[in-house]
Motif scaffolding. Structure first.
Motif: not given
Length: 183
Positions: A1-2, A131-133, A156-161, A181-183
Motif C-alpha cells: 500500500m502506498k 488492509l495490511e493484514l 473511511t473506505a474512500i480515503s483508503c482507495g 483493489e491494488n492496495y
C-alpha cells in the motif's frame, strides 16, 4: 500500500491487538462507551455487545477464527490500541472470504471507532492497518459494506482507495459496497 507523506508516522500511533483476557477491563469499558452513546452494537467487535460473559465471547472469537467446517467463515478480530496511552481506540474484524463470497457475508472488513475518539482520523489509520493484514491473508480485493447513512464509514473506505461499486436496499436500509483493489 502506498503511504502519503507523513502518513507512516500517523500509522505508528496505533497497533492492532487480538483480544485477550488481560484486556478484559479495557474492552468492557470500550463496550460500555458504545452503550452510553446510544448504540446497541459494538461495530467490528465480532459480537462483544451480545455477550454478558467476557470469557464466552473470547471463546466465540477463537472459534470463528479457527473454524474448519467448509461453510463457516473464518473471522479474525482485532482492536486498535493507541501506543502513547494504551487506550483501545477501535475494533475491526476481517472475514477470510473468497471474492465471490464477500457480498453474501457483508464484506471483508468491518470496523468501528470508540465514540469519544471519532472524527480524529483513527478510522482511516485503523483501516490502513487492516488492509495490511488483508494483504498478508492474500485477499486481493477488499469489499467494505456500510449503510448509506453512515457517511463516516463511507469516507473511511474512500480515503483508503475504496470506490463505490453498488448501492442497494436491505430491509428498508440503503447499503453501499466499496471495493478496494491494488492496495
Amino acid at each position: 500500500m502506498k503511504k502519503s507523506c507523513g502518513e507512516e508516522s500517523l500509522m505508528n500511533e496505533l497497533i492492532l491487538c487480538r483480544p485477550t483476557k488481560e484486556m478484559e477491563t479495557k474492552l468492557l469499558e470500550y463496550k460500555e462507551e458504545y452503550f452510553r452513546s446510544g448504540s446497541t452494537n459494538v461495530n467490528g467487535s465480532s459480537g462483544l455487545a451480545y455477550y454478558d460473559c467476557f470469557d464466552e465471547w473470547l471463546q466465540f472469537i477463537s472459534s470463528i477464527e479457527g473454524c474448519k467446517r467448509p461453510n463457516d467463515v473464518k473471522i479474525s478480530t482485532f482492536f486498535s490500541v493507541r501506543k502513547k496511552d494504551n487506550k483501545i481506540i477501535g475494533s475491526l474484524k476481517i472475514r477470510h472470504l473468497m471474492r465471490d463470497q464477500a457480498e453474501e457475508y457483508g464484506g471483508h472488513i468491518s470496523y468501528g471507532v470508540r465514540p469519544s475518539e471519532r472524527g480524529k482520523g483513527y478510522g482511516k489509520k485503523q483501516l490502513h492497518l487492516a488492509l495490511e493484514l488483508a494483504r498478508d491473508m492474500e485477499i486481493t480485493e477488499v469489499l467494505i459494506v456500510c449503510d448509506k447513512s453512515n457517511i463516516a464509514s463511507a469516507k473511511t473506505a474512500i480515503s483508503c482507495g475504496g470506490e463505490l461499486h453498488k448501492e442497494y436496499i436491505v430491509d428498508g436500509t440503503e447499503r453501499q459496497h466499496y471495493r478496494i483493489e491494488n492496495y
